[in-house]
Write an enzyme that holds these catalytic residues in place. Structure first.
Site, PDB file in Angstrom:
ATOM      1  N   LYS A 205     -16.390   3.703  11.215  1.00  9.60           N
ATOM      2  CA  LYS A 205     -16.941   5.059  11.193  1.00  9.60           C
ATOM      3  C   LYS A 205     -17.968   5.166  12.306  1.00  9.60           C
ATOM      4  O   LYS A 205     -18.930   4.408  12.351  1.00  9.60           O
ATOM      5  CB  LYS A 205     -17.588   5.348   9.845  1.00  9.60           C
ATOM      6  N   ARG A 215     -22.068  18.430   7.736  1.00  7.79           N
ATOM      7  CA  ARG A 215     -23.491  18.360   7.368  1.00  7.79           C
ATOM      8  C   ARG A 215     -24.030  19.751   7.052  1.00  7.79           C
ATOM      9  O   ARG A 215     -24.906  19.897   6.208  1.00  7.79           O
ATOM     10  CB  ARG A 215     -24.288  17.663   8.474  1.00  7.79           C
ATOM     11  N   LYS A 232     -27.971   8.431  12.980  1.00  7.37           N
ATOM     12  CA  LYS A 232     -27.348   7.427  12.113  1.00  7.37           C
ATOM     13  C   LYS A 232     -26.844   6.232  12.910  1.00  7.37           C
ATOM     14  O   LYS A 232     -26.017   5.455  12.423  1.00  7.37           O
ATOM     15  CB  LYS A 232     -26.201   8.074  11.324  1.00  7.37           C
ATOM     16  N   GLU A 248     -15.129  -5.060  12.169  1.00  8.56           N
ATOM     17  CA  GLU A 248     -15.339  -4.381  10.889  1.00  8.56           C
ATOM     18  C   GLU A 248     -14.064  -4.466  10.030  1.00  8.56           C
ATOM     19  O   GLU A 248     -14.140  -4.620   8.808  1.00  8.56           O
ATOM     20  CB  GLU A 248     -15.720  -2.907  11.118  1.00  8.56           C
ATOM     21  N   LYS A 263     -12.656   6.839  11.588  1.00 10.31           N
ATOM     22  CA  LYS A 263     -13.241   8.172  11.501  1.00 10.31           C
ATOM     23  C   LYS A 263     -14.235   8.375  12.631  1.00 10.31           C
ATOM     24  O   LYS A 263     -15.061   7.487  12.852  1.00 10.31           O
ATOM     25  CB  LYS A 263     -13.953   8.292  10.155  1.00 10.31           C
ATOM     26  N   SER A 289     -14.590  17.335  10.144  1.00  8.40           N
ATOM     27  CA  SER A 289     -14.952  18.754  10.151  1.00  8.40           C
ATOM     28  C   SER A 289     -15.010  19.350  11.562  1.00  8.40           C
ATOM     29  O   SER A 289     -14.539  20.467  11.784  1.00  8.40           O
ATOM     30  CB  SER A 289     -16.287  18.943   9.438  1.00  8.40           C
ATOM     31  N   TYR A 328      -8.797  18.730   6.589  1.00 11.58           N
ATOM     32  CA  TYR A 328      -9.037  20.054   6.006  1.00 11.58           C
ATOM     33  C   TYR A 328      -7.835  20.966   6.213  1.00 11.58           C
ATOM     34  O   TYR A 328      -7.779  22.042   5.650  1.00 11.58           O
ATOM     35  CB  TYR A 328     -10.319  20.655   6.604  1.00 11.58           C
TER      36      TYR A 328
HETATM   37  C1  PBG Z   1     -21.546  10.849   4.986  1.00 10.75           C
HETATM   38  C2  PBG Z   1     -20.269  11.484   5.389  1.00 10.75           C
HETATM   39  C3  PBG Z   1     -20.102  12.266   6.532  1.00 10.75           C
HETATM   40  C4  PBG Z   1     -18.776  12.690   6.533  1.00 10.75           C
HETATM   41  C5  PBG Z   1     -18.157  12.168   5.394  1.00 10.75           C
HETATM   42  N1  PBG Z   1     -19.087  11.406   4.706  1.00 10.75           N
HETATM   43  C6  PBG Z   1     -21.079  12.704   7.551  1.00 10.75           C
HETATM   44  C7  PBG Z   1     -21.999  11.730   8.131  1.00 10.75           C
HETATM   45  O1  PBG Z   1     -21.747  10.525   8.190  1.00 10.75           O
HETATM   46  O2  PBG Z   1     -23.061  12.182   8.548  1.00 10.75           O
HETATM   47  C8  PBG Z   1     -18.184  13.580   7.582  1.00 10.75           C
HETATM   48  C9  PBG Z   1     -16.895  14.231   7.282  1.00 10.75           C
HETATM   49  C10 PBG Z   1     -16.553  15.346   8.189  1.00 10.75           C
HETATM   50  O3  PBG Z   1     -17.234  15.607   9.203  1.00 10.75           O
HETATM   51  O4  PBG Z   1     -15.538  16.008   7.922  1.00 10.75           O
HETATM   52  N2  PBG Z   1     -21.492   9.732   4.211  1.00 10.75           N
END
Ligand code: PBG
Length: 339
Positions: A205, A215, A232, A248, A263, A289, A328
């Site tokens: 990720k 968010r 992050k 990982e 991701k 997203s 989505y």
């Molecule tokens: C946080 C989390 C995130 C997403 C899924 N779980 C955002 C982040 O890590 O800040 C993002 C999913 C998306 O953007 O569709 N644990």
């Protein structure tokens, strides 16, 4: 020279265009196909009753209260979508530094899992075990002395995972990127008798700009406050790295992940490809997203065709090697595929 006199140039020995001549030839020769069986729909749950609020940066995506969530999930189930991934929108007043709302059995999220598994027992429910929706700092871990505390976070995630399993979750999906969490969650599940509950690990990720609309949806962006880090990037991966994704992957497989995930998806097709070559479990990709919002924004401007753009994007994710896609677009794609 006479333009029709073509005798003096070497004719192609192979003509790949022959297989592109008609729609049936193209259909027959197609290497990658989208199928509803491979789609997972992310859904957002919020407090209240009869609520269905559209998320402004994600057209046609909503925050549902538990009752409307179950109706939406029933539609997805009827369309043949095998699984949903659930995310909670928690009011600010319930957030705190240790994300204590995450382990409250009477909280919104456990109640939503319970309602879904009671009404639609066959539909797979994938639950998210990160602290950010419940954290007043907007981080996936607890902040101590300006650092994200790895092992203290994993301690909490074990409790969250067991609670989700008790409510009937099919797959636990840690989306936080703390070290060692897959092994710790596996051990906690087994110790509590949940040997059949699987783990879908967010394996690679990345610290990505493409999570922006998500968010917004959860109001969960990291908050700059005192010594709390604004980003992050001390736990999510550097977008420049790909060998590290294999590290990982090795760890997650050793620790007991049942499925692994990359991701975001579209900016990381090369990573999906590498991970698929090294994984002996199914590989998931999260079409996040921001990827969804980009395609929608362009389509709303008339700059591309939504259906063709979405189909091409999801096909490329499958072609790169993803077995399943969190997207989505799941509901609309399932409808398009059924036409
Ligand atoms: C946080 C989390 C995130 C997403 C899924 N779980 C955002 C982040 O890590 O800040 C993002 C999913 C998306 O953007 O569709 N644990």
């Amino acid at each position: 020279m006479d333009p029709l006199d073509m005798t003096d140039w070497p004719r192609p020995l192979e003509r790949p265009r022959r297989l592109r001549r008609t729609a049936n030839l193209r259909r027959m020769a197609r290497e990658t196909r989208l199928h509803t069986d491979n789609l997972i729909a992310p859904l957002f749950v919020t407090a209240g009753e009869g609520v269905q609020e559209e998320i402004s940066s994600m057209p046609r995506q909503y925050r549902f209260s538990i009752d409307t969530l179950v109706e939406e999930a029933a539609e997805l189930h009827d369309l043949g979508i095998p699984a949903i991934a659930l995310f909670p929108a928690i009011p600010d007043a319930q957030k705190d530094a240790t994300a204590s709302a995450a382990t409250d059995p009477s909280g919104l999220y456990p109640q939503a899992i319970d309602a879904l598994k009671t009404e639609l027992p066959e539909l797979l429910v994938i639950t998210d075990t990160a602290l950010d929706p419940y954290s007043s700092d907007g981080h996936d871990g607890v902040v101590r002395d300006g650092q994200i505390a790895n092992d203290a976070t994993v301690d909490i995630m074990r409790d969250i995972a067991v609670l989700h399993a008790e409510m009937g979750a099919d797959l636990i999906a840690p989306s936080d990127m703390m070290d060692g969490r897959v092994r710790a969650i596996r051990a906690a599940l087994d110790a509590n008798g949940f040997t059949g509950t699987g783990i879908l690990s967010y394996t690679a990720k990345y610290a990505s700009a493409y999570y922006g609309p998500f968010r917004d949806a959860l109001d969960s962006a990291p908050r700059k406050r005192g010594d709390v880090p604004a980003g992050k990037d001390t736990y999510q991966m550097d977008p420049a790295n790909s060998d590290e994704a294999l590290r990982e992957l090795r760890l997650d497989l050793e620790e007991g992940a049942d499925l692994v995930m990359v991701k975001p998806a579209l900016p990381y097709l090369d990573v999906i490809h590498r991970v698929k070559q090294h994984a002996d479990v199914p590989v998931a990709a999260y079409n996040v997203s921001g990827e969804y919002a980009m395609i929608h924004a362009a389509a709303q401007n008339g700059w591309l065709d939504l259906r063709a753009g979405a189909t091409e994007a999801l096909t490329s994710i499958r072609r790169a090697g993803a077995d399943v896609i969190l997207t989505y677009f799941a509901k609309r794609m399932a409808r398009w595929l059924a036409e």
